[in-house]
Design an enzyme around this catalytic site. Sequence first.
Site, PDB file in Angstrom:
ATOM      1  N   GLU A   1     -46.584  35.254 -29.838  1.00 30.31           N
ATOM      2  CA  GLU A   1     -45.464  36.193 -29.652  1.00 30.31           C
ATOM      3  C   GLU A   1     -45.891  37.532 -30.238  1.00 30.31           C
ATOM      4  O   GLU A   1     -46.365  37.588 -31.381  1.00 30.31           O
ATOM      5  CB  GLU A   1     -44.209  35.687 -30.369  1.00 30.31           C
ATOM      6  CG  GLU A   1     -43.010  36.574 -30.074  1.00 30.31           C
ATOM      7  CD  GLU A   1     -41.719  36.146 -30.779  1.00 30.31           C
ATOM      8  OE1 GLU A   1     -40.729  36.891 -30.656  1.00 30.31           O
ATOM      9  OE2 GLU A   1     -41.708  35.101 -31.451  1.00 30.31           O
TER      10      GLU A   1
ATOM     11  N   ARG B   1     -51.102  22.450 -38.171  1.00 27.50           N
ATOM     12  CA  ARG B   1     -51.313  23.881 -38.366  1.00 27.50           C
ATOM     13  C   ARG B   1     -52.163  24.093 -39.612  1.00 27.50           C
ATOM     14  O   ARG B   1     -52.331  23.179 -40.425  1.00 27.50           O
ATOM     15  CB  ARG B   1     -49.977  24.613 -38.494  1.00 27.50           C
ATOM     16  CG  ARG B   1     -49.215  24.262 -39.765  1.00 27.50           C
ATOM     17  CD  ARG B   1     -47.811  24.828 -39.753  1.00 27.50           C
ATOM     18  NE  ARG B   1     -47.840  26.271 -39.658  1.00 27.50           N
ATOM     19  CZ  ARG B   1     -46.814  27.005 -39.203  1.00 27.50           C
ATOM     20  NH1 ARG B   1     -45.713  26.421 -38.798  1.00 27.50           N
ATOM     21  NH2 ARG B   1     -46.897  28.311 -39.159  1.00 27.50           N
TER      22      ARG B   1
ATOM     23  N   LYS C   1     -45.069  34.931 -40.558  1.00 29.61           N
ATOM     24  CA  LYS C   1     -45.136  36.315 -40.046  1.00 29.61           C
ATOM     25  C   LYS C   1     -43.982  37.149 -40.602  1.00 29.61           C
ATOM     26  O   LYS C   1     -44.137  38.323 -40.887  1.00 29.61           O
ATOM     27  CB  LYS C   1     -45.080  36.317 -38.509  1.00 29.61           C
ATOM     28  CG  LYS C   1     -46.465  36.368 -37.868  1.00 29.61           C
ATOM     29  CD  LYS C   1     -46.420  36.859 -36.431  1.00 29.61           C
ATOM     30  CE  LYS C   1     -46.231  35.736 -35.456  1.00 29.61           C
ATOM     31  NZ  LYS C   1     -46.388  36.129 -34.044  1.00 29.61           N
TER      32      LYS C   1
END
Length: 567
Positions: free
Chosen positions: A43, A270, A280
């Site tokens: 994104e 992850r 983020k």
Amino acid sequence: MSHNETDHSAEEYKSLNFIESMIEEEIKEGKHGGVVHTRFPPEPNGYLHIGHAKSICLNFGLAQQYQAKCNLRFDDTNPSKEDQEYVDAIKEDVQWLGFEWDGEPKYTSDYFDQLYAWAVKMIKNGKAYVDEQSAEEIAKQKGTPTEAGTASPFRDRPVEESLAIFEKMKNGEMAEGSAVLRAKIDMANANMHMRDPLMYRIINKPHHRTGSKWHIYPMYDYAHGQSDYLEGITNSLCTLEFEVHRPLYEWFLEQVYEGGIKPNQREFARLNLSYTIMSKRKLLQLVEENIVTGWDDPRMPTVSGLRRRGYTPESIRNFCKTIGIGKRDNVIDVALLEFAVRQHLNKIDDRVMAVLNPVKLVIDNYPEGQEEWLTAENNPEDENSGTRQVPFSKVLYIEREDFMEDAPRKFFRLSVGKEVRLKNAYIIKGESVVKDAEGNITEIHCTYDTDSKSGSGTEASLRKVKGTIHWVSEAHALDAEVRLYDRLFNDEAPDGHKGTDFKEFLNPNSLTVISNAKVEPSLKTAKPLQSVQFQRMGYFCVDKDSTADRLVFNRTVALRDSWSKKK
């Protein structure tokens, strides 16, 4: 492209991670016609970090391994947080890491018309409806993992009514938050994500690519699988938190599937790194509150921050290869990342001399006005690196820490009455010191053994002395600013303490700026991102702030891991 011919020995099979094993199985069965097609779907609402680098290495790495394709797709479905700046930065990071996407970059916004058409079809098929409740009311009706949810009062509204309101939402005739489109699945499903999830919400903001055309934007869960399907993706690889979303991914695909490749979602662990923040949102906080100088601050775990700090693409790829791909979340020690860059830079970096805390060294018996150029090896690890010439003269700078007036027996550097070798030069002996009014040493005086020049082959040059120190010639030295970067946080899990703000664990010593360093003249033409080893000091990289008149170096990493000792 078919890969049925892929041949692996028994040993290679052992080393396959579970995703590679799955792909090998699919190829053997002829699934997807033997085609492998992956994607990396960030994104554009922030810069990529080291966690994304793991996903990039996985998805693009598989494409390289199977002579296949990997798409770069921007998941640009939230115009209130996204920006073209992030799109450009992401492209730069992927290419810098050494990968190339298939064709042009893709955007979820490319598919807005098709996603809308499919949503209309779902409303007509009784698989979706417009809900005009508030977000709070919808959340209350979700139920709990052990209790079924409650149906929305709008769940069975007439199809025509949902269609009409959905079009109004699209045309910008409704306020944000006044309505959403929901999938009609099962309010009693054990998987909370299947309880009539949102498909569209109203956002009355212009989009960085589609302008003001749209006032509704698809949710990730709806857009993700459909975009994969439109692009012919075979393997949609996500991190573990999306495992519970997989039934929804498959349900949405069922509603629109009309043949061709049906994407297969699989999840891997992850990257969690000690002493590091990976959110983020929290990284953006550090930027917005000026705790760091920007997304590319060398203390940030962003790819651009690591690049500016002096990390190499090879070191990051090797790190990702070392940690591997697993199914279980764990925390990787950041020391492993530091080891990876140290290991690579050791092979490729020239060794140069830089004095970070300079004090004058005067060689009393060296002829006044004389200078000579001595030969220095660039990199003992690389036989093709060659040599360079380093100027030597009567007055030098050495590290203040390399001299003690009254040294203990085990101090193997310079002191009065003791000998030490100057790297690539001569053996010297400490004679006396000059001090200022406060008692600080301003000059060290010594004498040199005229026959002890390194590499000259004389008997004196072969003499063994305990210590070797680095130096630069005062007349030839260049001024430099040196930024000593350390870990941004002094806690292993800065965001792992409930009720405590992660910023409480910021390391107050994460940056030390040295403004009066002296470096050898061979660095005069050093360009941003050029990396060198300052002998005995660590690996350093030229910063983008560097100019012809003022060199600026960032410490990438020290020669040794000092944190393990602290722990």
